[in-house]
Design a protein around this motif. Sequence first.
Motif, short mmCIF file in Angstrom:
data_model
loop_
_atom_site.label_atom_id
_atom_site.label_comp_id
_atom_site.label_asym_id
_atom_site.label_seq_id
_atom_site.Cartn_x
_atom_site.Cartn_y
_atom_site.Cartn_z
N LEU A 1 0.87 -1.27 0.06
CA LEU A 1 -0.08 0.19 0.09
C LEU A 1 1.02 1.18 -0.02
N LYS A 2 1.83 1.22 0.79
CA LYS A 2 2.89 2.35 0.68
C LYS A 2 3.34 2.84 -0.49
N LYS A 3 3.77 1.64 -0.96
CA LYS A 3 4.32 2.02 -2.40
C LYS A 3 3.54 2.62 -3.45
N ARG A 4 2.25 2.48 -3.27
CA ARG A 4 1.26 3.04 -4.44
C ARG A 4 0.96 4.49 -3.75
N LEU A 5 1.44 4.87 -2.52
CA LEU A 5 1.05 6.28 -2.22
C LEU A 5 1.97 7.47 -2.68
N ARG A 6 1.58 8.54 -3.04
CA ARG A 6 2.38 9.65 -3.40
C ARG A 6 2.34 10.52 -2.21
N ALA A 7 3.15 11.60 -2.09
CA ALA A 7 3.24 12.30 -0.92
C ALA A 7 1.95 13.11 -0.54
N LEU A 8 1.34 13.63 -1.61
CA LEU A 8 -0.13 14.04 -1.31
C LEU A 8 -1.10 12.95 -0.62
N ASP A 9 -1.10 11.85 -1.09
CA ASP A 9 -1.83 10.87 -0.59
C ASP A 9 -1.58 10.86 0.96
N VAL A 10 -0.21 10.52 1.31
CA VAL A 10 0.05 10.41 2.73
C VAL A 10 -0.39 11.43 3.43
N GLU A 11 -0.28 12.75 3.00
CA GLU A 11 -0.80 13.97 3.85
C GLU A 11 -2.04 14.17 3.92
N VAL A 12 -2.98 13.77 2.76
CA VAL A 12 -4.42 13.62 2.95
C VAL A 12 -4.59 12.49 4.08
N LEU A 13 -4.13 11.52 4.13
CA LEU A 13 -4.40 10.50 5.03
C LEU A 13 -3.94 10.97 6.63
N HIS A 14 -3.14 12.02 6.79
CA HIS A 14 -2.81 12.43 7.96
C HIS A 14 -3.73 13.38 8.58
N LEU A 15 -4.39 14.19 7.37
CA LEU A 15 -5.47 15.06 7.69
C LEU A 15 -6.88 14.26 8.21
N ILE A 16 -7.23 12.99 7.45
CA ILE A 16 -8.19 12.14 7.94
C ILE A 16 -7.99 11.55 9.26
N ARG A 17 -6.82 11.34 9.56
CA ARG A 17 -6.39 10.87 10.75
C ARG A 17 -6.81 11.86 12.10
N GLN A 18 -6.46 13.16 11.69
CA GLN A 18 -6.89 14.11 12.60
C GLN A 18 -8.38 14.67 12.31
N GLU A 19 -9.20 13.90 11.85
CA GLU A 19 -10.82 13.84 11.50
C GLU A 19 -10.96 15.30 10.98
N GLU A 20 -10.15 15.55 10.01
CA GLU A 20 -10.25 16.89 8.99
C GLU A 20 -11.48 16.27 8.24
N THR A 21 -12.53 17.18 8.14
CA THR A 21 -13.56 16.98 6.88
C THR A 21 -13.58 18.03 5.75
N ASP B 1 -3.92 24.99 0.71
CA ASP B 1 -2.67 25.89 0.92
C ASP B 1 -1.65 25.21 1.73
N TYR B 2 -2.39 24.56 2.76
CA TYR B 2 -1.64 23.64 3.64
C TYR B 2 -1.00 22.57 2.95
N LEU B 3 -1.61 21.91 2.22
CA LEU B 3 -1.06 20.57 1.40
C LEU B 3 0.08 21.40 0.32
N ASN C 1 2.04 23.45 0.91
CA ASN C 1 3.14 23.95 1.55
C ASN C 1 3.79 22.58 2.13
N LYS C 2 2.95 21.75 2.32
CA LYS C 2 3.73 20.26 2.94
C LYS C 2 4.35 19.42 1.70
N VAL C 3 3.69 19.79 0.72
CA VAL C 3 4.28 18.81 -0.45
C VAL C 3 5.48 19.60 -1.44
N ALA C 4 5.47 20.95 -1.02
CA ALA C 4 6.38 21.79 -1.84
C ALA C 4 5.96 21.71 -3.33
N ASN C 5 4.62 21.88 -3.52
CA ASN C 5 4.26 21.86 -4.81
C ASN C 5 2.65 22.20 -4.82
#
Length: 371
Positions: free
Chosen positions: A290-310, A319-321, A323-327
């Motif tokens: 699963l990890k190999k299929r994830l891009r940097a953006l996917d991982v950051e989105v997952l972290h937001l979901i983990r923090q219950e961001e809707t 804007d936040y993302l 800055n996080k992925v430098a793109n």
Amino acid sequence: MKKVNWHFQRKDLAESYLQTVYQGAMSRIALLDVRRTGKTTFLLKDLYPIAIENGFIPVYINLWGEPESPTVAITQALNNTLSILDETLKSKLSELANSEVKKLEVGNNVFGKAIIEFSDKHAHKPSESELFKIGQLVEALFNKCGDKAIIIIDEIQHLASSDKFLPVQHALRTALDTYSDICVVFAGSSRSGVNAMFSDKDKPFYDSAFMIDFPRLGEEFVQHCCKTLKVHFNLEYDVLAINDFYEEIDKSPFWMMKLMTYLMAHKASLKEGTEYIKALMVQDGDFEGLKKRLRALDVEVLHLIRQEETALYSASIVDYLSNKVANEVTSSAIQTSVKKLKTMQVISQYGDRYYIESPGFIKYLEATLKV
């Protein structure tokens, strides 16, 4: 030698659900949570026996029991219950439940494997006579039990996994509407799958049950497990440390019991036990794949979901993302990422909330990606 009872009973919760479907404004509820969070164990070891104690006749149906032909699972369960209604009810009904419990305990990976291995290619489209049989059996159950019948349908979202099962949805909904005094408890391990069935106005089960988030076991469950180890096996561990691990695995009773089994069998240290379970989870969930299929953006989105961001598509999150992925990130790119995570079955969605489907996966990412 006396058998040790590891089950943490939730009698009050079972009684509240029973009261809801029998005395409430709606006789059907749907319990929602991801896999391996204790729903099936609760249905078989809490709700089913409590129903019997309160004079109900419960019918338990697990649609993963016959993944290629859910019609068979439905008719067999109804037939089995109807065939013993003229016998000594309590003991015979308990035997039915115990046979399902044995399936759960002896091969507790079976139902999980069923959905992984299920292929639409092998799905059986039921005949008219098979569909008619569902209605006949529900009618027979009502005629014998009236409003003291309760049908418990586990893994209900499986009926949405193939277009071939759409007639089964129609037949079952029609039968339950015709005999609406029958109480029904649905349970599903995919919020998106259940949502597709009950919230889509074009689907047969639209608006036919009140959906409830199934509450996960908390620290009292951890204390119960530690007490059982100490009393029956003279093994004592740091309760707070085990509770921290339970939080780390997203409060999954399935993996918690795996840990208990390892500690009991090997008389191991807690560190050894937790490392073993984490390695098992990585292998079982194919975390590396699963990890190999994830891009940097996917991982950051997952972290937001983990923090219950809707509000994943809001300007501030974009804007936040970025800055996080430098793109530069767009709301469209976030939407693509969310869709990808759903397709990979890493997350599910119910309403405006998102849920992690793989216990322990986020912690694994944090450890291996050093984020």
